[in-house]
Design an enzyme around this catalytic site. Sequence first.
Site, PDB file in Angstrom:
ATOM      1  N   THR A  44       0.830  -1.204   0.000  1.00 24.88           N
ATOM      2  CA  THR A  44       0.000   0.000   0.000  1.00 24.88           C
ATOM      3  C   THR A  44       0.861   1.248   0.000  1.00 24.88           C
ATOM      4  O   THR A  44       0.554   2.238  -0.682  1.00 24.88           O
ATOM      5  CB  THR A  44      -0.938  -0.008   1.221  1.00 24.88           C
ATOM      6  OG1 THR A  44      -1.735  -1.186   1.204  1.00 24.88           O
ATOM      7  CG2 THR A  44      -1.842   1.211   1.207  1.00 24.88           C
ATOM      8  N   HIS A  47       1.875   1.907  -3.392  1.00 29.15           N
ATOM      9  CA  HIS A  47       0.795   2.541  -4.157  1.00 29.15           C
ATOM     10  C   HIS A  47       0.783   4.054  -3.897  1.00 29.15           C
ATOM     11  O   HIS A  47       0.556   4.848  -4.818  1.00 29.15           O
ATOM     12  CB  HIS A  47      -0.557   1.935  -3.786  1.00 29.15           C
ATOM     13  CG  HIS A  47      -0.817   0.582  -4.372  1.00 29.15           C
ATOM     14  ND1 HIS A  47      -0.751   0.336  -5.719  1.00 29.15           N
ATOM     15  CD2 HIS A  47      -1.155  -0.601  -3.791  1.00 29.15           C
ATOM     16  CE1 HIS A  47      -1.021  -0.942  -5.955  1.00 29.15           C
ATOM     17  NE2 HIS A  47      -1.264  -1.527  -4.800  1.00 29.15           N
ATOM     18  N   HIS A  65       2.593   2.033   8.665  1.00 31.24           N
ATOM     19  CA  HIS A  65       1.778   1.390   9.693  1.00 31.24           C
ATOM     20  C   HIS A  65       2.351   0.051  10.162  1.00 31.24           C
ATOM     21  O   HIS A  65       1.937  -0.461  11.191  1.00 31.24           O
ATOM     22  CB  HIS A  65       0.348   1.174   9.194  1.00 31.24           C
ATOM     23  CG  HIS A  65       0.267   0.388   7.931  1.00 31.24           C
ATOM     24  ND1 HIS A  65       0.388   0.976   6.687  1.00 31.24           N
ATOM     25  CD2 HIS A  65       0.100  -0.933   7.694  1.00 31.24           C
ATOM     26  CE1 HIS A  65       0.297   0.049   5.755  1.00 31.24           C
ATOM     27  NE2 HIS A  65       0.110  -1.122   6.341  1.00 31.24           N
ATOM     28  N   GLU A  66       3.315  -0.526   9.424  1.00 32.46           N
ATOM     29  CA  GLU A  66       3.938  -1.787   9.857  1.00 32.46           C
ATOM     30  C   GLU A  66       5.086  -1.437  10.800  1.00 32.46           C
ATOM     31  O   GLU A  66       6.224  -1.306  10.381  1.00 32.46           O
ATOM     32  CB  GLU A  66       4.466  -2.570   8.655  1.00 32.46           C
ATOM     33  CG  GLU A  66       3.418  -2.997   7.655  1.00 32.46           C
ATOM     34  CD  GLU A  66       4.008  -3.817   6.522  1.00 32.46           C
ATOM     35  OE1 GLU A  66       5.258  -3.987   6.477  1.00 32.46           O
ATOM     36  OE2 GLU A  66       3.248  -4.292   5.675  1.00 32.46           O
ATOM     37  N   CYS A  95     -15.552   3.288  14.085  1.00 35.57           N
ATOM     38  CA  CYS A  95     -16.489   4.301  14.576  1.00 35.57           C
ATOM     39  C   CYS A  95     -17.313   3.810  15.759  1.00 35.57           C
ATOM     40  O   CYS A  95     -17.737   4.601  16.602  1.00 35.57           O
ATOM     41  CB  CYS A  95     -17.404   4.770  13.441  1.00 35.57           C
ATOM     42  SG  CYS A  95     -18.689   3.570  12.957  1.00 35.57           S
ATOM     43  N   CYS A  98     -21.587   1.999  13.272  1.00 35.40           N
ATOM     44  CA  CYS A  98     -22.133   1.526  11.999  1.00 35.40           C
ATOM     45  C   CYS A  98     -22.654   0.089  12.144  1.00 35.40           C
ATOM     46  O   CYS A  98     -22.381  -0.583  13.146  1.00 35.40           O
ATOM     47  CB  CYS A  98     -21.061   1.598  10.907  1.00 35.40           C
ATOM     48  SG  CYS A  98     -19.734   0.376  11.093  1.00 35.40           S
ATOM     49  N   CYS A 101     -19.840  -2.447  12.940  1.00 31.76           N
ATOM     50  CA  CYS A 101     -19.358  -2.352  14.320  1.00 31.76           C
ATOM     51  C   CYS A 101     -20.373  -2.934  15.302  1.00 31.76           C
ATOM     52  O   CYS A 101     -20.005  -3.660  16.234  1.00 31.76           O
ATOM     53  CB  CYS A 101     -19.061  -0.898  14.680  1.00 31.76           C
ATOM     54  SG  CYS A 101     -17.548  -0.223  13.956  1.00 31.76           S
ATOM     55  N   CYS A 109     -15.192  -1.927   9.807  1.00 28.72           N
ATOM     56  CA  CYS A 109     -16.099  -0.804  10.057  1.00 28.72           C
ATOM     57  C   CYS A 109     -16.407  -0.081   8.748  1.00 28.72           C
ATOM     58  O   CYS A 109     -15.534   0.108   7.900  1.00 28.72           O
ATOM     59  CB  CYS A 109     -15.424   0.148  11.049  1.00 28.72           C
ATOM     60  SG  CYS A 109     -16.163   1.782  11.201  1.00 28.72           S
TER      61      CYS A 109
END
Length: 346
Positions: A44, A47, A65-66, A95, A98, A101, A109
């Site tokens: 990602t 990308h 994020h890793e 959230c 929803c 969730c 989510c």
Amino acid sequence: MTGQTISAAFYRGDKSFVVEDTQSVPPRPGQATIRVAYCGICGTDMHVYHGNMDARIGLNRVIGHEMSGIVEAVGDGVDMVTPGQKVVVRPLDHCGNCPACRRGHRHICQNLKFLGLDTDGAMQELWTVPAHTLHVLPDDLRMDHAALIEPIAVACHDVRLSALQPGEDVVVIGGGPIGILVAMVARDAGGDVVISEVNPNRLAIAKKLGFDTINPTEADIVGTINALTRDKGADVVFEVSGKQPGVDAMTAVAATRARIVMVAIHAKKPQIDLFQFFWRELQLIGARVYEPEDYEKAVSVVASGAVAADVVITDVSPLSDIQAAFDALDRSPTAMKSLIKVGPSS
């Protein structure tokens, strides 16, 4: 509490990153600030580098994020972690309201924020995140190895949803970073794993890790799998290639009542042989990201040594060289997992 001056890598578009000084974000109630040790570059992130996500993230985003790191400070009401603990972040902020969730599927989510894309991420020295995203690590776990926990959690989620049983025959289609990790987690769960891959460098890594391999451009994948399984086929198939030939192969190699897990994100809608689903009563399982139990499993898998982390990690660069690291990864035919060393590694 005031912020500190830190270094952070900002994506600025057109395959470019700029490392600049900025102010860290102090933790608010329910948050924790992490001193980042390592951060991996994932598909990602590539990308993002190629400009494919500019509309989503803009041109002034800290991605990543890793990661692995150490708790620096906590906000009011946070008692699940304390400063000094080694942690990883499960980068999903749900959230809570929803339909997904409310049914307990918070990891998908309908208003999900992915930390490091929809918010600033871990390519900075101090990263402030919701405390509910943290998982505590064993004190003796190496921080570079811990940076693999996020992608390994993806693999743990995939294998868990497949309901893999010890002794079952498994085919992993696609031997990139996630495919290799899926294969290792499936093997740790007792599966007899074969990896199908066309890249000779990735095939060499798979063989080094002790896997049987197939290059479907050079061998008949169906005939090979049938020969290995006494004409039964694979009980579990993971489609990780993201390519039409992989989708063709996933139904062709599947045994009667096999479970096929769709791991890859396909850029175009693939054509799927639905007749095979009827003829052999196959199951197709969608798998996206991970749940908390997958993260805990990934921590234990890394701590046990079931993943050959030193083989998977092919290069490490300092944060100051992030531009060169992305450029090199974009050109490299041999890299598997590239890490950015953001801060202290102890």
